[in-house]
Design a protein around this motif. Sequence first.
Motif, mmCIF file in Angstrom:
data_model
loop_
_atom_site.group_PDB
_atom_site.id
_atom_site.type_symbol
_atom_site.label_atom_id
_atom_site.label_comp_id
_atom_site.label_asym_id
_atom_site.label_seq_id
_atom_site.Cartn_x
_atom_site.Cartn_y
_atom_site.Cartn_z
ATOM 1 N N ALA A 1 -12.383 -7.495 -33.927
ATOM 2 C CA ALA A 1 -13.568 -6.637 -34.042
ATOM 3 C C ALA A 1 -14.488 -6.865 -32.859
ATOM 4 O O ALA A 1 -14.497 -7.938 -32.263
ATOM 5 C CB ALA A 1 -14.311 -6.921 -35.340
ATOM 6 N N ARG B 1 -28.067 -1.337 -32.318
ATOM 7 C CA ARG B 1 -27.507 0.019 -32.300
ATOM 8 C C ARG B 1 -27.297 0.482 -30.870
ATOM 9 O O ARG B 1 -26.390 1.251 -30.579
ATOM 10 C CB ARG B 1 -28.449 0.976 -33.043
ATOM 11 C CG ARG B 1 -28.493 0.735 -34.545
ATOM 12 C CD ARG B 1 -29.277 1.837 -35.269
ATOM 13 N NE ARG B 1 -30.666 1.913 -34.817
ATOM 14 C CZ ARG B 1 -31.645 1.172 -35.327
ATOM 15 N NH1 ARG B 1 -31.385 0.293 -36.289
ATOM 16 N NH2 ARG B 1 -32.880 1.301 -34.886
ATOM 17 N N VAL C 1 -23.957 -0.598 -29.918
ATOM 18 C CA VAL C 1 -22.969 0.215 -30.637
ATOM 19 C C VAL C 1 -22.737 1.518 -29.871
ATOM 20 O O VAL C 1 -21.591 1.947 -29.642
ATOM 21 C CB VAL C 1 -23.441 0.514 -32.073
ATOM 22 C CG1 VAL C 1 -22.540 1.567 -32.733
ATOM 23 C CG2 VAL C 1 -23.447 -0.759 -32.915
ATOM 24 N N ASP C 2 -23.832 2.147 -29.442
ATOM 25 C CA ASP C 2 -23.729 3.411 -28.701
ATOM 26 C C ASP C 2 -23.089 3.216 -27.329
ATOM 27 O O ASP C 2 -22.326 4.074 -26.872
ATOM 28 C CB ASP C 2 -25.117 4.038 -28.549
ATOM 29 C CG ASP C 2 -25.700 4.492 -29.882
ATOM 30 O OD1 ASP C 2 -24.934 4.650 -30.848
ATOM 31 O OD2 ASP C 2 -26.941 4.674 -29.938
ATOM 32 N N PHE D 1 -20.822 0.972 -26.469
ATOM 33 C CA PHE D 1 -19.378 0.831 -26.660
ATOM 34 C C PHE D 1 -18.745 2.167 -27.043
ATOM 35 O O PHE D 1 -17.653 2.512 -26.590
ATOM 36 C CB PHE D 1 -19.073 -0.240 -27.707
ATOM 37 C CG PHE D 1 -19.040 -1.636 -27.150
ATOM 38 C CD1 PHE D 1 -17.945 -2.077 -26.424
ATOM 39 C CD2 PHE D 1 -20.105 -2.502 -27.336
ATOM 40 C CE1 PHE D 1 -17.907 -3.362 -25.893
ATOM 41 C CE2 PHE D 1 -20.077 -3.780 -26.805
ATOM 42 C CZ PHE D 1 -18.977 -4.213 -26.091
ATOM 43 N N ALA D 2 -19.429 2.933 -27.899
ATOM 44 C CA ALA D 2 -18.895 4.233 -28.327
ATOM 45 C C ALA D 2 -18.703 5.171 -27.144
ATOM 46 O O ALA D 2 -17.743 5.953 -27.105
ATOM 47 C CB ALA D 2 -19.830 4.856 -29.364
ATOM 48 N N GLY E 1 -15.392 4.713 -25.879
ATOM 49 C CA GLY E 1 -14.293 4.872 -26.806
ATOM 50 C C GLY E 1 -14.007 3.696 -27.713
ATOM 51 O O GLY E 1 -12.936 3.621 -28.329
ATOM 52 N N PHE E 2 -14.953 2.763 -27.819
ATOM 53 C CA PHE E 2 -14.747 1.589 -28.657
ATOM 54 C C PHE E 2 -15.686 1.619 -29.862
ATOM 55 O O PHE E 2 -16.860 1.978 -29.732
ATOM 56 C CB PHE E 2 -15.005 0.299 -27.869
ATOM 57 C CG PHE E 2 -14.028 0.059 -26.758
ATOM 58 C CD1 PHE E 2 -12.799 -0.538 -27.002
ATOM 59 C CD2 PHE E 2 -14.329 0.441 -25.460
ATOM 60 C CE1 PHE E 2 -11.896 -0.759 -25.972
ATOM 61 C CE2 PHE E 2 -13.439 0.232 -24.426
ATOM 62 C CZ PHE E 2 -12.209 -0.375 -24.682
ATOM 63 N N SER E 3 -15.183 1.206 -30.998
ATOM 64 C CA SER E 3 -15.992 1.095 -32.209
ATOM 65 C C SER E 3 -16.531 -0.327 -32.320
ATOM 66 O O SER E 3 -15.774 -1.290 -32.198
ATOM 67 C CB SER E 3 -15.146 1.431 -33.441
ATOM 68 O OG SER E 3 -15.898 1.250 -34.624
ATOM 69 N N ALA E 4 -17.830 -0.465 -32.530
ATOM 70 C CA ALA E 4 -18.456 -1.776 -32.650
ATOM 71 C C ALA E 4 -19.232 -1.859 -33.948
ATOM 72 O O ALA E 4 -19.786 -0.870 -34.438
ATOM 73 C CB ALA E 4 -19.387 -2.036 -31.477
ATOM 74 N N ARG E 5 -19.273 -3.045 -34.517
ATOM 75 C CA ARG E 5 -19.993 -3.292 -35.763
ATOM 76 C C ARG E 5 -21.329 -3.956 -35.468
ATOM 77 O O ARG E 5 -21.397 -4.892 -34.669
ATOM 78 C CB ARG E 5 -19.158 -4.196 -36.673
ATOM 79 C CG ARG E 5 -19.831 -4.526 -37.993
ATOM 80 C CD ARG E 5 -18.970 -5.462 -38.828
ATOM 81 N NE ARG E 5 -19.650 -5.849 -40.055
ATOM 82 C CZ ARG E 5 -19.235 -6.810 -40.871
ATOM 83 N NH1 ARG E 5 -18.125 -7.466 -40.593
ATOM 84 N NH2 ARG E 5 -19.922 -7.113 -41.953
#
Length: 202
Positions: free
Chosen positions: A2, A8, A11-12, A14-15, A18-22
């Motif tokens: 993970a 946040r 998170v944005d 990484f998005a 193309g990556f999903s972050a928690r």
Amino acid sequence: DAIVVPSRYLVDQFAAHGFSARLISNVIEPNRFRFRERRPLSPVFLCNRQLQPYCNVECVIRAFALVQSEHSDARLIVAADGSDRPALEALTRRLGLSRTELIGWVPPDRTPALYEATDIYLNGSDHRDNVPISILEAFASGVLVVSTDAAGISELVQHGETGLLVPPDDHRRLATSALALLNDQELARQLARNARAQCSQF
């Protein structure tokens, strides 16, 4: 397994690639810090961000120079170290600042005393920063926060509610906001109370 990030904002970031972050927020232990209302608020400033380009401590020092031009008794403690230290020391000399101390890195067990001795926290972060834990420590201590609105900082500081935010790399607005707190003691007290209450989220 993970990617875990504390804001946040990240998170944005990484998005966008193309990556999903928690998101798991940073935390502090508020009871390590004694909350104290500043009555009256004094022009004693703290910056304990790393002396690295992304923290933009130069912006803080330039802002403090403007504050000191109106409050000759104003004091700034810069409690950190890093590659920018020689340039920042040279800047303080060039600006002719007095009562400006670059004291180096302070160990965690002495950090609460650092907040206890100061009244206003100044932060000049640029877009490469994230969510400084020192903002939460200032909240817990009753130290007023004036910061640039960069990276994920607005996730911690609500402008006019828990602190004051200014555009990135704008030392004049940073100084103006600090002076506004010194000139409006009731606003300063309300911001400090709100900020302390917000600590329960972290």
